[in-house]
Enzyme design. Structure first.
Site, PDB file in Angstrom:
ATOM      1  N   PRO A  26       0.596  -1.341   0.142  1.00  9.62           N
ATOM      2  CA  PRO A  26      -0.082  -0.470  -0.036  1.00  9.62           C
ATOM      3  C   PRO A  26       0.784   1.050  -0.285  1.00  9.62           C
ATOM      4  CG  PRO A  26       0.246  -1.285   2.411  1.00  9.62           C
ATOM      5  CD  PRO A  26       0.816  -1.621   1.271  1.00  9.62           C
ATOM      6  N   GLU A  28       0.496   5.287   0.720  1.00  9.24           N
ATOM      7  CA  GLU A  28      -0.744   6.480   0.662  1.00  9.24           C
ATOM      8  C   GLU A  28      -0.629   7.053  -0.355  1.00  9.24           C
ATOM      9  OE1 GLU A  28      -2.435   9.656   3.705  1.00  9.24           O
ATOM     10  OE2 GLU A  28      -0.747   9.176   4.191  1.00  9.24           O
ATOM     11  N   CYS A 117       3.799   3.548   8.662  1.00  4.60           N
ATOM     12  CA  CYS A 117       3.382   4.441   8.155  1.00  4.60           C
ATOM     13  C   CYS A 117       5.113   5.755   9.333  1.00  4.60           C
ATOM     14  CB  CYS A 117       2.103   5.208   8.315  1.00  4.60           C
ATOM     15  SG  CYS A 117       2.096   6.830   7.272  1.00  4.60           S
ATOM     16  N   LYS A 158       2.064  -4.878   9.280  1.00  3.81           N
ATOM     17  CA  LYS A 158       3.057  -4.261   8.479  1.00  3.81           C
ATOM     18  C   LYS A 158       3.584  -3.872  10.140  1.00  3.81           C
ATOM     19  CE  LYS A 158       5.063  -2.512   4.861  1.00  3.81           C
ATOM     20  NZ  LYS A 158       5.259  -1.355   3.456  1.00  3.81           N
ATOM     21  N   ASN A 218      10.471  -6.408   3.244  1.00  7.78           N
ATOM     22  CA  ASN A 218       9.604  -5.851   2.351  1.00  7.78           C
ATOM     23  C   ASN A 218      10.497  -4.274   2.237  1.00  7.78           C
ATOM     24  OD1 ASN A 218       7.926  -2.351   3.074  1.00  7.78           O
ATOM     25  ND2 ASN A 218       7.962  -3.705   0.758  1.00  7.78           N
ATOM     26  N   GLY A 219      11.361  -3.924   1.345  1.00  4.76           N
ATOM     27  CA  GLY A 219      12.102  -2.366   1.065  1.00  4.76           C
ATOM     28  C   GLY A 219      12.878  -2.055   0.213  1.00  4.76           C
ATOM     29  N   GLU A 220      13.707  -1.860  -0.559  1.00  6.52           N
ATOM     30  CA  GLU A 220      14.115  -0.953  -1.332  1.00  6.52           C
ATOM     31  C   GLU A 220      14.500  -2.574  -2.244  1.00  6.52           C
ATOM     32  OE1 GLU A 220      16.847   2.031  -2.288  1.00  6.52           O
ATOM     33  OE2 GLU A 220      15.293   2.034  -1.151  1.00  6.52           O
ATOM     34  N   ARG A 243       7.646   0.412  -4.654  1.00  8.93           N
ATOM     35  CA  ARG A 243       7.994   1.651  -5.714  1.00  8.93           C
ATOM     36  C   ARG A 243       8.464   1.165  -6.308  1.00  8.93           C
ATOM     37  NH1 ARG A 243      11.940   5.354  -2.229  1.00  8.93           N
ATOM     38  NH2 ARG A 243      12.438   3.639  -1.062  1.00  8.93           N
TER      39      ARG A 243
END
Length: 348
Positions: A26, A28, A117, A158, A218-220, A243
């Site tokens: 997700p 935002e 977040c 998460k 998750n991440g990069e 992303r």
């Protein structure tokens, strides 16, 4: 509401799927119904998660859930059949539980809780990553939700590695796992680290070994090599990508299939036009801002699109934007000695 202490359903990764399992994160202000539909149609995505629904001190009406997740009207899946999990963010256990129960009753295939977040406005009102300072609070929130959601529907969470540091990473993971979640997604940075490289994938491995529920890394992850390194360092076979999938819509296919050829930069721009068609009711500035947002992500992974983006990024009017886009595509194709691409779109 009845109390559901024991999960009786099945996990998404229990079913046969291509390895590794890939979830769409997700985001935002970006990952809405329209973009979920376009990205999941490219293949390679096993489930996706809505933008967070903010929970304060009230039970939200049905229309709010359906605004964030129109897929509730189509069996909780995108048009291509990808399940869409509903994410909630808040700090009141009673209200989080009540709204999770409501989302489940409307057909959400799973409930996800946001403790990651990093936005200041969210953290100031005791939501998102700020709660990682108090493991007992995230345990209480998560426990209340798990007890309120029907036993056959998964509840996940998460988290980031912490708020200002990683000192409570394992304790927070344990607090969530012991509250009854079915899996945990870990964004491998703290709140203060934001989205700055690197992502600390080795910390995901520490968490994975510390708890008994499945962990999504998750991440990069921007490309196939990042995915391989993340899977190796985290010890996971489950990924969540945000992303990277926005920048490269077929990244899931690229990761899963070594023989996959990959989409051209022109194909990515065709997706941009499909998004424009879905957003035709927006005024000129809102539309062009949204298209430039996606173009910017495309430009991170494509030199050709980076050139196109530079040519259109200052255009605010719809007609001017599409005229500049057409000219930039043509000029870029010529410079790259590529065959002209036939755009089947009324604006071209």
């Amino acid at each position: 509401m009845p109390c559901h202490d024991t999960f009786t359903g099945t996990l998404p990764f229990d079913r046969q799927h291509s390895s590794p399992y890939i979830a769409l994160a997700p985001m935002e202000g970006l990952m809405d119904f329209n973009l979920r539909a376009l990205l999941t149609a490219q293949g390679g995505i096993d489930h996706c998660v809505t933008e967070f629904i903010r929970i304060t001190d009230q039970r939200l009406p049905e229309r709010v859930f359906k605004r964030f997740c129109p897929e509730l009207l189509t069996g909780g899946k995108t048009a291509s059949g990808t399940p869409v999990h509903v994410q909630l963010l808040g700090s009141d256990p009673e209200m989080m539980a009540a709204n999770a129960h409501k989302a489940a009753s409307l057909g959400a295939p799973a409930i996800d809780l946001n403790f990651g977040c990093p936005a200041k406005t969210v953290n100031k009102s005791q939501g998102g990553a700020v709660l990682l300072q108090w493991p007992e609070r995230i345990h209480a929130i998560t426990r209340a939700v798990r007890q309120a959601v029907p036993a056959h529907i998964p509840v996940s969470a998460k988290m980031r590695l912490g708020f200002t540091d990683k000192a409570l990473a394992l304790e927070n993971a344990d607090a969530l796992a012991s509250a009854g979640i079915q899996w945990l997604t870990v964004h491998a940075r703290t709140k203060t680290e934001g989205y700055k490289p690197p992502a600390h994938w080795q910390w995901i491995d520490k968490i994975r070994q510390h708890i008994t529920v499945p962990v999504l890394a998750n991440g990069e992850v921007w490309n196939e090599e990042d995915a391989r390194q993340c899977l190796t360092q985290s010890g996971c076979s489950l990924l969540m990508i945000g992303r990277g999938l926005v920048a490269t819509p077929d990244l899931g296919q690229r990761i899963k299939d070594a023989n996959y050829q990959g989409q051209s930069w022109q194909h990515r721009l065709q997706l941009l036009l499909l998004l424009a068609e879905r957003l035709e009711d927006l005024n000129d500035k809102a539309l062009t801002d949204r298209l430039k947002q996606w173009l910017h992500y495309f430009s991170m992974q494509s030199d050709a699109i980076a050139t196109v983006f530079q040519s259109v990024k200052r255009e605010k009017g719809k007609a001017e934007f599409f005229a500049a886009l057409e000219n930039a595509i043509s000029a870029t194709a010529q410079r790259n000695d590529l065959q002209s691409y036939n755009y089947q779109h009324s604006g071209f």
